[in-house]
Design a protein around this motif. Structure first.
Motif, PDB file in Angstrom:
ATOM      1  N   VAL A 240       0.840  -1.207   0.000  1.00  0.00           N
ATOM      2  CA  VAL A 240       0.000   0.000   0.000  1.00  0.00           C
ATOM      3  C   VAL A 240       0.871   1.251   0.000  1.00  0.00           C
ATOM      4  CG1 VAL A 240      -1.622   1.367   1.382  1.00  0.00           C
ATOM      5  CG2 VAL A 240      -2.021  -1.074   1.051  1.00  0.00           C
ATOM      6  N   ALA A 241       1.934   1.231   0.808  1.00  0.00           N
ATOM      7  CA  ALA A 241       2.836   2.388   0.871  1.00  0.00           C
ATOM      8  C   ALA A 241       3.448   2.671  -0.498  1.00  0.00           C
ATOM      9  CB  ALA A 241       3.942   2.139   1.898  1.00  0.00           C
ATOM     10  N   ARG A 242       3.840   1.624  -1.201  1.00  0.00           N
ATOM     11  CA  ARG A 242       4.418   1.799  -2.538  1.00  0.00           C
ATOM     12  C   ARG A 242       3.387   2.363  -3.503  1.00  0.00           C
ATOM     13  NH1 ARG A 242       8.324   3.535  -5.611  1.00  0.00           N
ATOM     14  NH2 ARG A 242       8.456   2.467  -7.629  1.00  0.00           N
ATOM     15  N   GLY A 243       2.163   1.820  -3.433  1.00  0.00           N
ATOM     16  CA  GLY A 243       1.109   2.320  -4.319  1.00  0.00           C
ATOM     17  C   GLY A 243       0.759   3.764  -4.040  1.00  0.00           C
ATOM     18  N   VAL A 244       0.633   4.105  -2.763  1.00  0.00           N
ATOM     19  CA  VAL A 244       0.303   5.484  -2.390  1.00  0.00           C
ATOM     20  C   VAL A 244       1.432   6.433  -2.781  1.00  0.00           C
ATOM     21  CG1 VAL A 244      -0.095   7.022  -0.418  1.00  0.00           C
ATOM     22  CG2 VAL A 244      -1.271   4.820  -0.542  1.00  0.00           C
ATOM     23  N   TYR A 245       2.677   5.976  -2.636  1.00  0.00           N
ATOM     24  CA  TYR A 245       3.823   6.792  -3.050  1.00  0.00           C
ATOM     25  C   TYR A 245       3.692   7.201  -4.517  1.00  0.00           C
ATOM     26  CZ  TYR A 245       8.577   8.005  -4.451  1.00  0.00           C
ATOM     27  OH  TYR A 245       9.670   8.657  -4.986  1.00  0.00           O
ATOM     28  N   LEU A 246       3.393   6.237  -5.377  1.00  0.00           N
ATOM     29  CA  LEU A 246       3.258   6.528  -6.808  1.00  0.00           C
ATOM     30  C   LEU A 246       2.108   7.494  -7.071  1.00  0.00           C
ATOM     31  CD1 LEU A 246       3.804   2.962  -8.323  1.00  0.00           C
ATOM     32  CD2 LEU A 246       5.373   4.904  -8.472  1.00  0.00           C
ATOM     33  N   ILE A 247       0.979   7.255  -6.407  1.00  0.00           N
ATOM     34  CA  ILE A 247      -0.201   8.103  -6.623  1.00  0.00           C
ATOM     35  C   ILE A 247       0.068   9.538  -6.189  1.00  0.00           C
ATOM     36  CG2 ILE A 247      -2.577   8.505  -5.883  1.00  0.00           C
ATOM     37  CD1 ILE A 247      -2.870   5.434  -5.666  1.00  0.00           C
ATOM     38  N   VAL A 248       0.628   9.698  -4.992  1.00  0.00           N
ATOM     39  CA  VAL A 248       0.891  11.048  -4.470  1.00  0.00           C
ATOM     40  C   VAL A 248       1.914  11.777  -5.336  1.00  0.00           C
ATOM     41  CG1 VAL A 248       1.815  12.342  -2.513  1.00  0.00           C
ATOM     42  CG2 VAL A 248       0.257  10.438  -2.111  1.00  0.00           C
ATOM     43  N   ARG A 249       2.957  11.055  -5.749  1.00  0.00           N
ATOM     44  CA  ARG A 249       4.021  11.689  -6.545  1.00  0.00           C
ATOM     45  C   ARG A 249       3.484  12.245  -7.864  1.00  0.00           C
ATOM     46  NH1 ARG A 249      10.030   9.233  -7.923  1.00  0.00           N
ATOM     47  NH2 ARG A 249      10.682  10.910  -9.316  1.00  0.00           N
ATOM     48  N   VAL A 250       2.770  11.419  -8.614  1.00  0.00           N
ATOM     49  CA  VAL A 250       2.290  11.890  -9.923  1.00  0.00           C
ATOM     50  C   VAL A 250       1.205  12.961  -9.765  1.00  0.00           C
ATOM     51  CG1 VAL A 250       2.913   9.754 -11.102  1.00  0.00           C
ATOM     52  CG2 VAL A 250       0.611   9.989 -10.149  1.00  0.00           C
ATOM     53  N   CYS A 251       0.416  12.869  -8.700  1.00  0.00           N
ATOM     54  CA  CYS A 251      -0.642  13.863  -8.489  1.00  0.00           C
ATOM     55  C   CYS A 251      -0.065  15.234  -8.145  1.00  0.00           C
ATOM     56  CB  CYS A 251      -1.591  13.406  -7.382  1.00  0.00           C
ATOM     57  SG  CYS A 251      -2.753  12.127  -7.899  1.00  0.00           S
ATOM     58  N   ILE A 252       1.020  15.264  -7.384  1.00  0.00           N
ATOM     59  CA  ILE A 252       1.652  16.541  -7.046  1.00  0.00           C
ATOM     60  C   ILE A 252       2.199  17.209  -8.301  1.00  0.00           C
ATOM     61  CG2 ILE A 252       3.638  17.594  -5.898  1.00  0.00           C
ATOM     62  CD1 ILE A 252       3.197  15.680  -3.574  1.00  0.00           C
ATOM     63  N   ILE A 253       2.850  16.417  -9.154  1.00  0.00           N
ATOM     64  CA  ILE A 253       3.420  16.996 -10.378  1.00  0.00           C
ATOM     65  C   ILE A 253       2.312  17.468 -11.315  1.00  0.00           C
ATOM     66  CG2 ILE A 253       4.782  16.476 -12.444  1.00  0.00           C
ATOM     67  CD1 ILE A 253       6.423  14.536 -10.733  1.00  0.00           C
ATOM     68  N   LYS A 254       1.278  16.653 -11.492  1.00  0.00           N
ATOM     69  CA  LYS A 254       0.170  17.073 -12.341  1.00  0.00           C
ATOM     70  C   LYS A 254      -0.522  18.303 -11.744  1.00  0.00           C
ATOM     71  CE  LYS A 254      -4.102  15.580 -14.589  1.00  0.00           C
ATOM     72  NZ  LYS A 254      -4.887  16.736 -14.110  1.00  0.00           N
ATOM     73  N   GLY A 255      -0.604  18.348 -10.427  1.00  0.00           N
ATOM     74  CA  GLY A 255      -1.226  19.487  -9.768  1.00  0.00           C
ATOM     75  C   GLY A 255      -0.503  20.793 -10.045  1.00  0.00           C
ATOM     76  N   SER A 256       0.819  20.731 -10.279  1.00  0.00           N
ATOM     77  CA  SER A 256       1.567  21.956 -10.571  1.00  0.00           C
ATOM     78  C   SER A 256       1.126  22.561 -11.899  1.00  0.00           C
ATOM     79  CB  SER A 256       3.073  21.663 -10.609  1.00  0.00           C
ATOM     80  OG  SER A 256       3.406  20.791 -11.687  1.00  0.00           O
ATOM     81  N   TYR A 257       0.784  21.696 -12.864  1.00  0.00           N
ATOM     82  CA  TYR A 257       0.281  22.197 -14.143  1.00  0.00           C
ATOM     83  C   TYR A 257      -1.119  22.789 -13.974  1.00  0.00           C
ATOM     84  CZ  TYR A 257       4.058  19.177 -15.827  1.00  0.00           C
ATOM     85  OH  TYR A 257       5.279  18.580 -16.025  1.00  0.00           O
ATOM     86  N   ASP A 258      -1.964  22.097 -13.214  1.00  0.00           N
ATOM     87  CA  ASP A 258      -3.323  22.587 -12.981  1.00  0.00           C
ATOM     88  C   ASP A 258      -3.302  23.911 -12.225  1.00  0.00           C
ATOM     89  OD1 ASP A 258      -4.332  20.377 -14.258  1.00  0.00           O
ATOM     90  OD2 ASP A 258      -4.744  19.256 -12.425  1.00  0.00           O
ATOM     91  N   MET A 259      -2.338  24.069 -11.324  1.00  0.00           N
ATOM     92  CA  MET A 259      -2.216  25.317 -10.566  1.00  0.00           C
ATOM     93  C   MET A 259      -2.020  26.511 -11.498  1.00  0.00           C
ATOM     94  SD  MET A 259       0.173  24.766  -7.228  1.00  0.00           S
ATOM     95  CE  MET A 259      -0.468  24.127  -5.681  1.00  0.00           C
ATOM     96  N   LEU A 260      -1.068  26.363 -12.414  1.00  0.00           N
ATOM     97  CA  LEU A 260      -0.738  27.476 -13.307  1.00  0.00           C
ATOM     98  C   LEU A 260      -1.825  27.713 -14.345  1.00  0.00           C
ATOM     99  CD1 LEU A 260       3.072  26.738 -13.795  1.00  0.00           C
ATOM    100  CD2 LEU A 260       2.067  28.649 -12.543  1.00  0.00           C
ATOM    101  N   LEU A 261      -2.547  26.660 -14.716  1.00  0.00           N
ATOM    102  CA  LEU A 261      -3.626  26.799 -15.702  1.00  0.00           C
ATOM    103  C   LEU A 261      -4.965  27.117 -15.039  1.00  0.00           C
ATOM    104  CD1 LEU A 261      -2.739  23.776 -18.018  1.00  0.00           C
ATOM    105  CD2 LEU A 261      -2.331  26.200 -18.477  1.00  0.00           C
ATOM    106  N   GLN A 262      -5.002  27.062 -13.699  1.00  0.00           N
ATOM    107  CA  GLN A 262      -6.232  27.288 -12.931  1.00  0.00           C
ATOM    108  C   GLN A 262      -7.353  26.366 -13.412  1.00  0.00           C
ATOM    109  OE1 GLN A 262      -6.633  31.428 -11.038  1.00  0.00           O
ATOM    110  NE2 GLN A 262      -6.182  31.905 -13.170  1.00  0.00           N
TER     111      GLN A 262
END
Length: 331
Positions: A240-262
């Protein structure tokens, strides 16, 4: 194409090197290199001069950005002059994206540490209960709790330092922003390139979380000894820790694009809702942590009390959705 790509294409069409274009514009070669790599943007006078040199219109060079500015000035939210906004330059946008990429593995690792923290304790208690290796329960508890507290403390340290480092860009989560010309095109291009990586990370992460329960179900079906059951619980948390690590990591990076594009969770309406939800989230997760630790220390059933986290996660999603709907209806 975004502005940086158009500059590169037109320069090559004319057979000029970066040095030759820089000389014609009376700038340094490094300036042209930064324009073409989207690290910075030329000012309006340089845009006009390049349009003359390339024999194209300024509208061609700036066309995508003009359309974006038109959308941002829609009457639904009022004009830019009527709102207090923060202008994000090309240089700042690149800094934000680079910072998020560096931050993502650290924050994802901190979340994984929280999930992994009771693993050794559960495993050692299982061995002690079965009298394997001559391990006593007091020793297993002492060692396991020490490692648990160290891992949790490390995770908290990462969360706090990451939050402090991000104070500079905190406005992206709550305030309305405007982007300099070229920024929107650049961010959309990078988000498109990252899309496959995001989908892959999400898919693997979710699958790992689902498959994590299989070892536990198998040993329970075979009526295996208690120490094997606790070992399978430890394995479950690791997966579970490994799976959550992957999910959180990619979501943070994708979130940076959504932040700038609002867009998505960072759209203008969602930002208004987020301000009101953050207080609830802080109280909720502090309460969930207190319940988990209190229940675990009281019952000493670390092999069972981990269920607090999946239950808390599901309830948080449901309650957050209700709060969002209530706030939007109230507005």
């Amino acid at each position: 194409m975004i502005l940086s790509e158009k500059i590169t294409e037109e320069r090559k069409k004319n057979g000029w090197s970066q040095e030759e274009l820089a000389e014609k514009l009376s700038v340094s070669r490094q300036a042209v290199s930064k324009w073409e790599s989207a690290q910075s943007t030329p000012d309006l006078q340089k845009i006009i001069r390049m349009a003359e040199l390339f024999q194209v219109s300024t509208d061609y060079l700036l066309r995508d950005e003009i359309e974006v500015e038109s959308n941002q000035g829609s009457t639904e939210y009022g004009s830019a002059e009527e709102r207090s906004v923060h202008m994000v330059s090309m240089e700042e946008a690149n800094e934000i994206l680079n910072w998020k990429r560096k931050l993502a593995p650290r924050m994802a690792g901190a979340v994984a540490l929280c999930i992994l923290s009771p693993v050794l304790l559960i495993f050692l208690l299982g061995l002690a209960d079965s009298h394997i290796w001559g391990l006593r329960e007091n020793m297993a508890t002492g060692v396991g709790l020490t490692i648990l507290m160290i891992m949790v403390a490390t995770a908290v340290f990462i969360f706090i330092t990451g939050g402090l480092q991000g104070k500079t860009y905190e406005y992206l989560e709550f305030e309305q922003i405007e982007t300099a010309y070229g920024v929107t095109g650049l961010v959309k291009e990078k988000r498109k390139e990252y899309e496959s990586c995001f989908l892959k990370g999400m898919a693997i992460g979710v699958v790992l979380c689902i498959l994590a329960v299989i070892p536990l179900f198998m040993v329970m079906a075979m009526e295996a000894p208690d120490y094997v059951v606790t070992a399978s619980v430890s394995l479950l948390l690791i997966l579970v820790a490994r799976g959550v690590y992957l999910i959180v990591r990619v979501c943070i990076i994708k979130g940076s694009y959504d932040m700038l594009l609002q867009e998505g969770d960072y759209s203008r309406k969602e930002k208004q809702v987020k301000k009101k939800k953050d207080t609830f989230a802080s109280i909720y997760w502090c309460t969930a942590t207190a319940i988990y630790l209190g229940w675990s220390f009281w019952t000493q059933r670390w092999d069972f009390t981990w269920l607090v986290w999946p239950v808390a996660g599901v309830l948080f999603g449901a309650v957050s959705a209700i709060i969002s709907i209530t706030v939007k209806e109230g507005e």
